[in-house]
Design an enzyme around this catalytic site. Structure first.
Site, PDB file in Angstrom:
ATOM      1  N   ASP A 221      58.153  51.448  23.247  1.00  0.00           N
ATOM      2  CA  ASP A 221      57.341  51.030  24.930  1.00  0.00           C
ATOM      3  C   ASP A 221      55.763  50.658  24.723  1.00  0.00           C
ATOM      4  OD1 ASP A 221      58.390  51.537  27.611  1.00  0.00           O
ATOM      5  OD2 ASP A 221      55.785  50.867  27.643  1.00  0.00           O
TER       6      ASP A 221
ATOM      7  N   HIS B 270      66.822  49.876  31.889  1.00  0.00           N
ATOM      8  CA  HIS B 270      66.532  50.730  30.490  1.00  0.00           C
ATOM      9  C   HIS B 270      66.232  52.113  30.703  1.00  0.00           C
ATOM     10  CE1 HIS B 270      63.543  48.700  32.743  1.00  0.00           C
ATOM     11  NE2 HIS B 270      62.638  50.040  31.977  1.00  0.00           N
TER      12      HIS B 270
HETATM   13  P1  DGP Z   1      59.881  50.149  34.113  1.00  0.00           P
HETATM   14  O1  DGP Z   1      58.667  50.528  34.864  1.00  0.00           O
HETATM   15  O2  DGP Z   1      61.400  51.125  34.389  1.00  0.00           O
HETATM   16  O3  DGP Z   1      60.382  48.851  34.733  1.00  0.00           O
HETATM   17  O4  DGP Z   1      59.324  49.792  32.686  1.00  0.00           O
HETATM   18  C1  DGP Z   1      59.846  48.426  31.921  1.00  0.00           C
HETATM   19  C2  DGP Z   1      58.228  49.035  30.295  1.00  0.00           C
HETATM   20  O5  DGP Z   1      58.601  48.204  29.429  1.00  0.00           O
HETATM   21  C3  DGP Z   1      57.018  49.702  30.979  1.00  0.00           C
HETATM   22  O6  DGP Z   1      56.454  50.940  30.718  1.00  0.00           O
HETATM   23  C4  DGP Z   1      56.036  48.732  29.574  1.00  0.00           C
HETATM   24  C5  DGP Z   1      57.308  48.593  28.916  1.00  0.00           C
HETATM   25  N1  DGP Z   1      56.989  46.868  28.625  1.00  0.00           N
HETATM   26  C6  DGP Z   1      56.612  46.079  29.203  1.00  0.00           C
HETATM   27  N2  DGP Z   1      56.851  44.772  28.341  1.00  0.00           N
HETATM   28  C7  DGP Z   1      57.051  45.187  27.377  1.00  0.00           C
HETATM   29  C8  DGP Z   1      56.748  44.530  26.171  1.00  0.00           C
HETATM   30  O7  DGP Z   1      56.372  43.707  26.347  1.00  0.00           O
HETATM   31  N3  DGP Z   1      57.008  45.104  25.083  1.00  0.00           N
HETATM   32  C9  DGP Z   1      56.873  46.583  24.592  1.00  0.00           C
HETATM   33  N4  DGP Z   1      57.631  47.106  24.002  1.00  0.00           N
HETATM   34  N5  DGP Z   1      57.771  47.656  26.606  1.00  0.00           N
HETATM   35  C10 DGP Z   1      57.394  46.598  27.221  1.00  0.00           C
END
Ligand code: DGP
Length: 120
Positions: A31, A101
């Site tokens: 994340d 996810h």
């Molecule tokens: P949710 O609230 O369950 O939709 O969490 C989405 C998660 O995705 C959040 O903890 C941050 C992560 N995230 C958002 N954009 C990116 C990205 O571009 N790369 C990665 N590795 N994580 C991301």
């Protein structure tokens, strides 16, 4: 594949991510904004916006997501002390990326309950 989905872009290697596991149906990566020392997103390759959108044909894949979470937890050595899996579904849960996810969280005591934010 959804053209403007961040996770589809990561899966298709159009965006960088620190991938820790992948197979033909699932990709797992760190994340970008970790809420714990280990914070991995376990993501199906298939674009499914939310948990509400899963269909009968997705049930095996949903089970496989959990097996992959187990495998990654062992690989990253958080299986011993324990970890948490979270799915945020929709606005009130704070879902910000609309591609299904699992959050795999561990590496510290997760004393708070299931609240989102720094308490996950
Ligand atoms: P949710 O609230 O369950 O939709 O969490 C989405 C998660 O995705 C959040 O903890 C941050 C992560 N995230 C958002 N954009 C990116 C990205 O571009 N790369 C990665 N590795 N994580 C991301």
């Amino acid at each position: 594949m959804s053209a403007d989905c961040i996770f589809c872009k990561i899966i298709n290697r159009e965006l960088d991510a620190d991938i820790v596991y992948e197979d033909e149906t699932v990709v797992a990566f760190k994340d970008i904004n970790p809420a714990a020392p280990v914070h991995i997103l376990v993501v199906p390759r298939k674009h499914i916006p939310t948990l509400l959108d899963i269909e009968k044909e997705d049930e095996a894949m949903i089970g496989h997501l959990h097996s992959v979470a187990n495998e990654v937890a062992k690989k990253l050595k958080i299986d011993d002390k324990g970890f948490r899996l979270v799915i945020n579904c929709g606005a009130d849960a704070g879902q910000i990326v609309f591609h299904l996810h699992l959050h795999l969280l561990g590496g510290r005591p997760l004393l708070q309950t299931i609240a989102k934010g720094r308490g996950v």
